[in-house]
Design an enzyme around this catalytic site. Structure first.
Site, PDB file in Angstrom:
ATOM      1  N   ARG A 140      44.621  41.909  47.881  1.00 59.63           N
ATOM      2  CA  ARG A 140      44.595  41.550  49.306  1.00 59.63           C
ATOM      3  C   ARG A 140      45.317  42.623  50.129  1.00 59.63           C
ATOM      4  NH1 ARG A 140      49.334  40.937  50.086  1.00 59.63           N
ATOM      5  NH2 ARG A 140      48.864  40.866  52.312  1.00 59.63           N
ATOM      6  N   GLY A 141      45.187  42.476  51.468  1.00 59.63           N
ATOM      7  CA  GLY A 141      45.713  43.517  52.354  1.00 59.63           C
ATOM      8  C   GLY A 141      44.604  44.540  52.543  1.00 59.63           C
ATOM      9  N   ARG A 157      35.080  39.429  51.573  1.00 61.85           N
ATOM     10  CA  ARG A 157      35.906  38.958  52.711  1.00 61.85           C
ATOM     11  C   ARG A 157      35.358  39.593  53.991  1.00 61.85           C
ATOM     12  NH1 ARG A 157      42.228  38.884  52.214  1.00 61.85           N
ATOM     13  NH2 ARG A 157      41.971  37.201  53.736  1.00 61.85           N
ATOM     14  N   CYS A 207      53.455  38.564  57.923  1.00 59.43           N
ATOM     15  CA  CYS A 207      52.536  38.767  56.783  1.00 59.43           C
ATOM     16  C   CYS A 207      53.011  39.939  55.927  1.00 59.43           C
ATOM     17  CB  CYS A 207      51.094  38.983  57.247  1.00 59.43           C
ATOM     18  SG  CYS A 207      49.881  38.829  55.894  1.00 59.43           S
ATOM     19  N   ASP A 253      44.084  44.650  60.213  1.00 60.53           N
ATOM     20  CA  ASP A 253      42.865  44.466  59.417  1.00 60.53           C
ATOM     21  C   ASP A 253      41.674  45.137  60.088  1.00 60.53           C
ATOM     22  OD1 ASP A 253      44.569  42.027  58.382  1.00 60.53           O
ATOM     23  OD2 ASP A 253      43.022  42.534  56.916  1.00 60.53           O
ATOM     24  N   ASN A 270      44.610  40.886  62.995  1.00 65.18           N
ATOM     25  CA  ASN A 270      45.545  40.898  61.866  1.00 65.18           C
ATOM     26  C   ASN A 270      45.855  39.449  61.497  1.00 65.18           C
ATOM     27  OD1 ASN A 270      47.228  42.518  60.052  1.00 65.18           O
ATOM     28  ND2 ASN A 270      48.969  41.627  61.135  1.00 65.18           N
ATOM     29  N   LYS A 299      41.166  51.255  59.434  1.00 68.49           N
ATOM     30  CA  LYS A 299      41.292  49.955  60.119  1.00 68.49           C
ATOM     31  C   LYS A 299      40.542  49.934  61.456  1.00 68.49           C
ATOM     32  CE  LYS A 299      44.339  49.143  56.877  1.00 68.49           C
ATOM     33  NZ  LYS A 299      45.745  48.943  57.088  1.00 68.49           N
TER      34      LYS A 299
HETATM   35  C1  RUB Z   1      46.837  40.772  55.210  1.00 68.71           C
HETATM   36  C2  RUB Z   1      47.147  41.293  56.574  1.00 68.71           C
HETATM   37  C3  RUB Z   1      47.819  42.645  56.643  1.00 68.71           C
HETATM   38  C4  RUB Z   1      46.737  43.736  56.830  1.00 68.71           C
HETATM   39  C5  RUB Z   1      47.311  45.127  56.665  1.00 68.71           C
HETATM   40  O1  RUB Z   1      46.007  39.643  55.240  1.00 68.71           O
HETATM   41  O2  RUB Z   1      46.823  40.705  57.589  1.00 68.71           O
HETATM   42  O3  RUB Z   1      48.685  42.709  57.744  1.00 68.71           O
HETATM   43  O4  RUB Z   1      45.709  43.554  55.883  1.00 68.71           O
HETATM   44  O5  RUB Z   1      47.777  45.313  55.350  1.00 68.71           O
HETATM   45  P1  RUB Z   1      45.535  38.986  53.825  1.00 68.71           P
HETATM   46  P2  RUB Z   1      47.869  46.768  54.685  1.00 68.71           P
HETATM   47  O6  RUB Z   1      46.756  38.649  53.069  1.00 68.71           O
HETATM   48  O7  RUB Z   1      44.736  37.799  54.248  1.00 68.71           O
HETATM   49  O8  RUB Z   1      44.675  40.025  53.127  1.00 68.71           O
HETATM   50  O9  RUB Z   1      48.846  47.547  55.505  1.00 68.71           O
HETATM   51  O10 RUB Z   1      48.344  46.517  53.284  1.00 68.71           O
HETATM   52  O11 RUB Z   1      46.508  47.380  54.738  1.00 68.71           O
END
Ligand code: RUB
Length: 324
Positions: free
Chosen positions: A19-20, A61, A126, A195, A205, A231
Protein backbone atom coordinates in the site's frame (compact mmCIF):
# COMPACT_ATOMS: atom_id res chain seq x y z
CA UNK A 1 -1.64 -17.26 -18.69
CA UNK A 2 -0.62 -14.57 -16.22
CA UNK A 3 2.18 -15.89 -13.96
CA UNK A 4 1.28 -16.70 -10.35
CA UNK A 5 3.69 -14.18 -8.82
CA UNK A 6 2.21 -11.40 -10.98
CA UNK A 7 -1.30 -12.32 -9.78
CA UNK A 8 0.07 -12.40 -6.23
CA UNK A 9 1.33 -8.81 -6.55
CA UNK A 10 -2.08 -7.73 -7.91
CA UNK A 11 -3.77 -9.42 -4.97
CA UNK A 12 -1.33 -7.86 -2.47
CA UNK A 13 -2.13 -4.39 -3.84
CA UNK A 14 -5.87 -5.04 -3.72
CA UNK A 15 -5.78 -6.32 -0.15
CA UNK A 16 -3.35 -3.53 0.87
CA UNK A 17 -0.50 -5.82 1.91
CA UNK A 18 1.27 -3.54 -0.58
CA UNK A 19 0.00 0.00 0.00
CA UNK A 20 0.94 3.66 -0.34
CA UNK A 21 1.03 5.20 -3.82
CA UNK A 22 4.79 4.91 -4.36
CA UNK A 23 5.03 1.24 -3.41
CA UNK A 24 1.94 0.45 -5.49
CA UNK A 25 3.65 1.97 -8.56
CA UNK A 26 6.93 0.20 -7.86
CA UNK A 27 5.32 -3.19 -7.48
CA UNK A 28 3.13 -2.63 -10.55
CA UNK A 29 6.20 -2.14 -12.76
CA UNK A 30 7.93 -5.02 -11.03
CA UNK A 31 4.91 -7.16 -11.94
CA UNK A 32 5.17 -6.00 -15.59
CA UNK A 33 8.87 -6.92 -15.57
CA UNK A 34 8.20 -10.37 -14.11
CA UNK A 35 5.39 -10.86 -16.64
CA UNK A 36 7.79 -10.06 -19.50
CA UNK A 37 10.53 -12.32 -18.12
CA UNK A 38 8.21 -15.29 -17.58
CA UNK A 39 6.41 -15.06 -20.92
CA UNK A 40 6.73 -18.26 -22.96
CA UNK A 41 4.37 -17.54 -25.88
CA UNK A 42 5.09 -16.18 -29.35
CA UNK A 43 6.31 -12.65 -30.13
CA UNK A 44 3.06 -12.03 -32.02
CA UNK A 45 0.90 -12.58 -28.92
CA UNK A 46 3.09 -10.76 -26.39
CA UNK A 47 1.39 -7.35 -26.61
CA UNK A 48 -2.08 -8.81 -26.01
CA UNK A 49 -0.70 -10.80 -23.06
CA UNK A 50 0.88 -7.67 -21.54
CA UNK A 51 -2.36 -5.77 -22.08
CA UNK A 52 -4.12 -8.42 -19.94
CA UNK A 53 -1.47 -8.08 -17.25
CA UNK A 54 -1.90 -4.29 -17.31
CA UNK A 55 -5.69 -4.58 -17.01
CA UNK A 56 -5.39 -6.96 -14.05
CA UNK A 57 -3.07 -4.55 -12.24
CA UNK A 58 -5.20 -1.50 -13.08
CA UNK A 59 -8.25 -3.09 -11.50
CA UNK A 60 -6.64 -3.48 -8.08
CA UNK A 61 -7.11 0.01 -6.57
CA UNK A 62 -8.76 2.91 -8.38
CA UNK A 63 -7.52 6.13 -6.76
CA UNK A 64 -3.71 6.44 -6.74
CA UNK A 65 -2.67 7.74 -10.16
CA UNK A 66 0.84 6.39 -9.63
CA UNK A 67 -0.54 3.00 -10.72
CA UNK A 68 -1.82 3.96 -14.22
CA UNK A 69 1.16 6.30 -14.65
CA UNK A 70 3.56 3.42 -14.02
CA UNK A 71 1.73 0.98 -16.26
CA UNK A 72 1.34 3.57 -19.00
CA UNK A 73 5.08 4.22 -19.03
CA UNK A 74 5.79 0.59 -19.90
CA UNK A 75 2.82 0.00 -22.19
CA UNK A 76 3.42 3.15 -24.22
CA UNK A 77 6.93 1.99 -25.06
CA UNK A 78 5.77 -1.52 -25.89
CA UNK A 79 3.05 -0.26 -28.23
CA UNK A 80 5.61 1.73 -30.17
CA UNK A 81 7.92 -1.25 -30.63
CA UNK A 82 7.95 -4.16 -33.08
CA UNK A 83 6.61 -7.58 -31.97
CA UNK A 84 10.17 -8.94 -31.90
CA UNK A 85 11.57 -6.30 -29.56
CA UNK A 86 8.44 -5.78 -27.39
CA UNK A 87 9.42 -8.21 -24.63
CA UNK A 88 12.89 -6.77 -24.08
CA UNK A 89 11.44 -3.25 -24.20
CA UNK A 90 8.84 -4.10 -21.54
CA UNK A 91 11.58 -5.35 -19.24
CA UNK A 92 13.89 -2.36 -19.83
CA UNK A 93 11.08 0.19 -19.47
CA UNK A 94 10.02 -1.37 -16.16
CA UNK A 95 13.58 -1.17 -14.83
CA UNK A 96 13.94 2.39 -16.11
CA UNK A 97 10.71 3.46 -14.37
CA UNK A 98 11.79 1.91 -11.07
CA UNK A 99 15.02 3.92 -11.31
CA UNK A 100 13.03 7.10 -12.07
CA UNK A 101 10.89 6.52 -8.98
CA UNK A 102 13.97 6.04 -6.79
CA UNK A 103 15.71 9.13 -8.18
CA UNK A 104 12.64 11.34 -7.77
CA UNK A 105 12.10 9.97 -4.27
CA UNK A 106 15.65 11.01 -3.31
CA UNK A 107 14.99 14.51 -4.70
CA UNK A 108 11.80 15.04 -2.67
CA UNK A 109 13.62 13.95 0.49
CA UNK A 110 16.32 16.52 -0.25
CA UNK A 111 13.83 19.36 -0.92
CA UNK A 112 11.44 18.35 1.86
CA UNK A 113 14.09 18.02 4.58
CA UNK A 114 15.36 21.55 3.75
CA UNK A 115 11.91 22.96 4.56
CA UNK A 116 12.03 21.52 8.07
CA UNK A 117 13.69 23.80 10.61
CA UNK A 118 15.26 23.07 13.97
CA UNK A 119 12.55 22.60 16.64
CA UNK A 120 9.71 22.20 14.15
CA UNK A 121 6.70 20.19 15.29
CA UNK A 122 5.34 18.34 12.27
CA UNK A 123 1.75 17.19 12.00
CA UNK A 124 1.07 14.22 9.69
CA UNK A 125 -1.77 11.90 8.72
CA UNK A 126 -1.73 8.30 7.40
CA UNK A 127 1.50 6.57 6.39
CA UNK A 128 3.48 7.94 3.47
CA UNK A 129 6.96 6.63 2.72
CA UNK A 130 7.79 10.09 1.35
CA UNK A 131 6.77 11.86 4.57
CA UNK A 132 8.56 9.37 6.82
CA UNK A 133 11.72 9.67 4.71
CA UNK A 134 11.60 13.50 4.68
CA UNK A 135 11.16 13.66 8.48
CA UNK A 136 13.85 11.03 9.07
CA UNK A 137 16.33 12.92 6.88
CA UNK A 138 15.68 16.19 8.73
CA UNK A 139 16.20 14.37 12.03
CA UNK A 140 19.44 12.78 10.83
CA UNK A 141 20.64 16.30 9.86
CA UNK A 142 20.58 17.05 13.59
CA UNK A 143 17.32 19.03 13.66
CA UNK A 144 15.50 18.66 16.96
CA UNK A 145 12.01 17.90 15.71
CA UNK A 146 8.82 16.33 17.01
CA UNK A 147 5.90 14.73 15.23
CA UNK A 148 2.18 14.64 15.95
CA UNK A 149 0.40 11.90 14.01
CA UNK A 150 -3.12 10.51 13.72
CA UNK A 151 -4.17 6.89 14.14
CA UNK A 152 -5.79 7.00 10.67
CA UNK A 153 -8.96 4.97 11.07
CA UNK A 154 -10.13 2.47 10.03
CA UNK A 155 -6.90 0.67 9.07
CA UNK A 156 -4.54 2.49 11.48
CA UNK A 157 -1.77 3.33 9.01
CA UNK A 158 -0.71 5.94 11.60
CA UNK A 159 0.67 3.10 13.71
CA UNK A 160 3.24 2.39 10.98
CA UNK A 161 4.39 6.03 11.14
CA UNK A 162 4.50 5.87 14.92
CA UNK A 163 6.62 2.71 14.86
CA UNK A 164 8.97 3.84 12.08
CA UNK A 165 9.68 7.29 13.54
CA UNK A 166 9.78 6.22 17.21
CA UNK A 167 12.29 3.48 16.30
CA UNK A 168 14.58 6.19 14.92
CA UNK A 169 14.42 8.08 18.21
CA UNK A 170 11.98 10.78 17.07
CA UNK A 171 9.42 11.96 19.64
CA UNK A 172 5.92 11.18 18.35
CA UNK A 173 2.57 12.20 19.86
CA UNK A 174 -0.10 9.80 18.59
CA UNK A 175 -3.70 11.07 18.54
CA UNK A 176 -7.14 9.91 17.39
CA UNK A 177 -8.29 11.36 14.06
CA UNK A 178 -11.07 13.26 15.78
CA UNK A 179 -8.48 15.31 17.72
CA UNK A 180 -6.89 16.87 14.62
CA UNK A 181 -8.16 20.38 15.35
CA UNK A 182 -7.23 20.15 19.04
CA UNK A 183 -3.56 19.38 18.38
CA UNK A 184 -2.76 21.11 15.11
CA UNK A 185 -2.33 24.32 17.13
CA UNK A 186 0.73 22.73 18.76
CA UNK A 187 2.37 22.09 15.39
CA UNK A 188 4.50 24.43 13.28
CA UNK A 189 3.80 22.71 9.95
CA UNK A 190 1.78 19.87 8.43
CA UNK A 191 3.18 17.44 5.86
CA UNK A 192 1.24 14.64 4.18
CA UNK A 193 1.76 12.36 1.17
CA UNK A 194 -0.24 12.22 -2.07
CA UNK A 195 -2.15 9.63 -4.04
CA UNK A 196 -3.22 11.86 -6.92
CA UNK A 197 -2.76 15.52 -7.79
CA UNK A 198 -4.96 16.99 -10.50
CA UNK A 199 -3.80 19.47 -13.13
CA UNK A 200 -5.66 22.26 -11.27
CA UNK A 201 -3.90 21.49 -7.99
CA UNK A 202 -6.37 19.40 -5.98
CA UNK A 203 -4.74 16.88 -3.69
CA UNK A 204 -6.26 13.42 -3.27
CA UNK A 205 -4.87 11.63 -0.23
CA UNK A 206 -6.02 9.45 2.68
CA UNK A 207 -9.47 10.42 3.92
CA UNK A 208 -9.08 13.01 6.67
CA UNK A 209 -6.30 14.87 4.86
CA UNK A 210 -8.72 17.67 3.96
CA UNK A 211 -9.50 18.10 7.68
CA UNK A 212 -5.79 18.46 8.42
CA UNK A 213 -5.46 21.08 5.66
CA UNK A 214 -8.47 23.02 6.88
CA UNK A 215 -7.27 22.94 10.48
CA UNK A 216 -3.73 23.96 9.40
CA UNK A 217 -5.16 26.86 7.42
CA UNK A 218 -7.25 27.93 10.43
CA UNK A 219 -4.22 27.66 12.73
CA UNK A 220 -2.07 29.62 10.28
CA UNK A 221 0.59 26.94 9.79
CA UNK A 222 1.88 25.78 6.38
CA UNK A 223 0.43 22.62 4.83
CA UNK A 224 2.67 20.67 2.43
CA UNK A 225 2.21 17.52 0.40
CA UNK A 226 5.29 15.52 -0.64
CA UNK A 227 4.76 14.13 -4.11
CA UNK A 228 7.03 12.66 -6.75
CA UNK A 229 5.96 13.19 -10.39
CA UNK A 230 4.13 9.83 -10.42
CA UNK A 231 1.43 11.37 -8.19
CA UNK A 232 0.42 13.95 -10.83
CA UNK A 233 -2.45 13.03 -13.13
CA UNK A 234 -2.08 13.60 -16.90
CA UNK A 235 -5.61 12.29 -17.40
CA UNK A 236 -7.04 15.08 -15.22
CA UNK A 237 -5.74 17.53 -17.82
CA UNK A 238 -8.15 15.91 -20.27
CA UNK A 239 -11.07 16.25 -17.86
CA UNK A 240 -10.68 12.74 -16.39
CA UNK A 241 -12.17 12.47 -12.91
CA UNK A 242 -10.49 10.89 -9.89
CA UNK A 243 -12.41 7.92 -8.57
CA UNK A 244 -12.51 7.79 -4.78
CA UNK A 245 -12.18 4.21 -3.57
CA UNK A 246 -14.90 3.00 -1.21
CA UNK A 247 -13.63 0.03 0.76
CA UNK A 248 -15.59 -2.64 2.58
CA UNK A 249 -17.56 -1.50 5.68
CA UNK A 250 -16.01 -4.55 7.37
CA UNK A 251 -12.91 -2.42 7.91
CA UNK A 252 -14.96 -0.10 10.14
CA UNK A 253 -16.94 -2.83 11.85
CA UNK A 254 -14.01 -5.12 12.66
CA UNK A 255 -13.38 -3.35 15.97
CA UNK A 256 -17.09 -3.46 17.01
CA UNK A 257 -18.45 -6.29 19.19
CA UNK A 258 -19.85 -9.00 16.89
CA UNK A 259 -23.32 -9.03 18.53
CA UNK A 260 -23.63 -5.28 18.07
CA UNK A 261 -22.76 -5.55 14.37
CA UNK A 262 -25.28 -8.36 13.87
CA UNK A 263 -28.07 -6.43 15.55
CA UNK A 264 -27.20 -3.19 13.72
CA UNK A 265 -27.18 -4.90 10.35
CA UNK A 266 -30.79 -5.93 10.92
CA UNK A 267 -31.81 -2.29 11.47
CA UNK A 268 -31.84 0.69 9.10
CA UNK A 269 -28.10 1.32 9.16
CA UNK A 270 -25.55 2.28 6.58
CA UNK A 271 -21.76 2.01 6.85
CA UNK A 272 -19.59 3.86 4.33
CA UNK A 273 -15.83 3.68 4.10
CA UNK A 274 -14.25 6.13 1.63
CA UNK A 275 -10.47 5.71 1.53
CA UNK A 276 -9.51 9.17 0.21
CA UNK A 277 -10.69 12.77 0.05
CA UNK A 278 -10.00 15.97 -1.91
CA UNK A 279 -8.08 18.94 -0.50
CA UNK A 280 -8.58 22.17 -2.47
CA UNK A 281 -5.51 24.02 -3.80
CA UNK A 282 -6.18 27.18 -1.77
CA UNK A 283 -5.51 25.25 1.45
CA UNK A 284 -2.20 23.81 0.23
CA UNK A 285 0.96 25.87 0.77
CA UNK A 286 2.99 23.88 -1.77
CA UNK A 287 3.76 20.48 -3.26
CA UNK A 288 7.26 19.22 -2.58
CA UNK A 289 8.10 17.56 -5.90
CA UNK A 290 11.21 16.11 -7.50
CA UNK A 291 11.41 19.25 -9.67
CA UNK A 292 11.19 21.61 -6.72
CA UNK A 293 8.69 23.17 -4.32
CA UNK A 294 5.74 24.41 -6.33
CA UNK A 295 2.43 26.14 -5.56
CA UNK A 296 -0.55 23.85 -6.33
CA UNK A 297 -1.67 26.14 -9.17
CA UNK A 298 1.47 25.11 -11.10
CA UNK A 299 0.74 21.37 -10.97
CA UNK A 300 0.17 21.37 -14.69
CA UNK A 301 3.86 22.21 -15.19
CA UNK A 302 4.92 18.94 -13.58
CA UNK A 303 2.52 17.04 -15.84
CA UNK A 304 3.89 18.80 -18.92
CA UNK A 305 7.54 18.36 -17.92
CA UNK A 306 7.35 14.72 -16.79
CA UNK A 307 4.68 13.24 -19.08
CA UNK A 308 3.97 15.75 -21.88
CA UNK A 309 0.74 17.62 -22.54
CA UNK A 310 -0.92 14.89 -24.62
CA UNK A 311 -0.05 11.84 -22.50
CA UNK A 312 -3.40 11.99 -20.69
CA UNK A 313 -5.21 11.54 -23.99
CA UNK A 314 -2.97 8.58 -24.86
CA UNK A 315 -3.49 7.03 -21.41
CA UNK A 316 -7.26 7.22 -21.81
CA UNK A 317 -7.03 5.64 -25.27
CA UNK A 318 -4.68 2.85 -24.21
CA UNK A 319 -6.62 1.95 -21.09
CA UNK A 320 -10.01 2.02 -22.79
CA UNK A 321 -9.30 -0.74 -25.28
CA UNK A 322 -6.81 -3.61 -25.29
CA UNK A 323 -3.93 -3.08 -27.69
CA UNK A 324 -2.11 -5.54 -29.90
C1 RUB B 1 -1.91 5.83 1.67
C2 RUB B 1 -1.87 7.32 1.53
C3 RUB B 1 -0.49 7.95 1.43
C4 RUB B 1 -0.13 8.12 -0.06
C5 RUB B 1 1.32 8.52 -0.24
O1 RUB B 1 -3.21 5.32 1.51
O2 RUB B 1 -2.87 8.00 1.43
O3 RUB B 1 -0.49 9.22 2.03
O4 RUB B 1 -0.36 6.92 -0.75
O5 RUB B 1 2.17 7.49 0.22
P1 RUB B 1 -3.41 3.70 1.59
P2 RUB B 1 3.66 7.31 -0.35
O6 RUB B 1 -2.89 3.25 2.89
O7 RUB B 1 -4.89 3.54 1.44
O8 RUB B 1 -2.66 3.11 0.41
O9 RUB B 1 4.41 8.55 0.01
O10 RUB B 1 4.18 6.08 0.33
O11 RUB B 1 3.56 7.15 -1.84
Amino acid sequence: MIPKDVLQIADDIKSMRIRGATLIAKYAVLAMKIAAEKYTGSDRDFKRYLSNVATTLLHTRPTAVSLPNAIYYVINRVINSSDEEARAIAKNASEEFMRMIDESHEKIIEFGSKLIRDEDIIFTHCHSTAVVDVISRAFSQGKRIEVINTETRPLFQGRIVLRELANKGIKVTHIPDSAIRVFIKNATMAIVGADTITSDGYLVNKVGTSHVALAAWEAGIPFYSVAEFIKFSPVSLQGGEVEIEFRSPKEILDVYPKELVESLLQKKTNFLNPAFDFTPPDQITAFITNLGIIPPQLSVLIIKEMFGFTSGKLQLKIFEEPFT
